[in-house]
Design an enzyme around this catalytic site. Sequence first.
Site, mmCIF file in Angstrom:
data_model
loop_
_atom_site.group_PDB
_atom_site.id
_atom_site.type_symbol
_atom_site.label_atom_id
_atom_site.label_comp_id
_atom_site.label_asym_id
_atom_site.label_seq_id
_atom_site.Cartn_x
_atom_site.Cartn_y
_atom_site.Cartn_z
ATOM 1 N N THR A 41 0.755 -1.192 0.079
ATOM 2 C CA THR A 41 -0.245 -0.076 -0.078
ATOM 3 C C THR A 41 0.835 1.275 0.111
ATOM 4 O OG1 THR A 41 -1.796 -1.036 1.290
ATOM 5 C CG2 THR A 41 -1.565 1.276 1.458
ATOM 6 N N GLY A 45 -9.568 -4.127 2.543
ATOM 7 C CA GLY A 45 -8.837 -4.345 3.812
ATOM 8 C C GLY A 45 -8.883 -3.331 4.691
HETATM 9 N N1 ASP Z 1 -2.965 -3.287 3.486
HETATM 10 C C1 ASP Z 1 -3.301 -3.532 2.198
HETATM 11 C C2 ASP Z 1 -4.541 -4.447 2.077
HETATM 12 O O1 ASP Z 1 -4.837 -5.023 3.050
HETATM 13 C C3 ASP Z 1 -2.041 -3.991 1.695
HETATM 14 C C4 ASP Z 1 -0.841 -3.756 2.095
HETATM 15 O O2 ASP Z 1 -0.732 -2.735 2.806
HETATM 16 O O3 ASP Z 1 0.205 -4.763 2.153
HETATM 17 O O4 ASP Z 1 -5.226 -4.201 1.110
#
Ligand code: ASP
Length: 292
Positions: A157, A187
């Site tokens: 992200t 998410g």
């Molecule tokens: N937090 C993000 C999600 O779950 C993915 C990530 O940051 O790695 O969509």
Amino acid sequence: MEHDAGRWVLLVHGGAKEMKPGEESDNREGCLAAAQAGRRLLEAGGSALDAVEAAIRTLENLPVFNAGYGSALNERGEIEMCSGIMDGRTLGVGAVGAIRGVRNPVRVARMLVEEKEVLLVAEGAELFARRKGIELCATDALATPTRESELAEEHDTVGAVALDLDGNLAAGTSTGGLTGAPVGRIGDSPLPGGGYYADNHVGAVSFSGDGESIARLALAARIMASFEDGEEVEQAIRKALDKLPHVGGDGGGIAIRKDGRSGWWHNSPHFAVASASSDDPEPRAWLSKDEE
Ligand code: ASP
């Protein structure tokens, strides 16, 4: 301690992940470019909210990051994205989930900050974007050849936190989510108190990492509670991230306290970060804490 007027601070991140060989310089350069975009605004007296949006838009436009152009493909081989942004001055939040066909999801999230609604998803988010005059693109216009060849489950992200010259804080995130995720999966990234939070009276934080675990633990809310208890920035992030492996996964976070102290931490193999401030305006970038 209150914030010293006349100081600005900015941190951006390009995701908690394991970088493939050859990706290091694009990650570093991308974070530096995002920090420059935010810095220009903050130096000129712009708002923390504008700086966070500008930094995240820069990251969304670069294919190396899993956000906007270059987002991960879901189980149907399609792109659905999430983004959230928060104004610490008003506690205004704008967030979009599983949005398709927009080049800059953070732009849509930002437009929602002024509205009553906090979070719009899927078709509703796309309808809102269209009403606000944002041009939609074909969903496959955001896919890069590299993402199409990725089969392994991947995540990351992008995010930013800022403190402006007026003492206002803001935080934001943007993500293409997880490779192979179910259609409609959302998410932590658009959830205030999950993947990000900002409150002028406390601080601002933005996370990347395993979204379901970050959401279950309400990691951003934990950082706010730690800051209210007077905890130092890196210690607060570290303590929050230490809980992640127990529910599954890893991550990284960047944060600023209301007094302008800032820091970052991660327990993922890499976490690309760039920072700049009125004390040290030329942005610097790192790919992991070991490098700092
Ligand atoms: N937090 C993000 C999600 O779950 C993915 C990530 O940051 O790695 O969509």
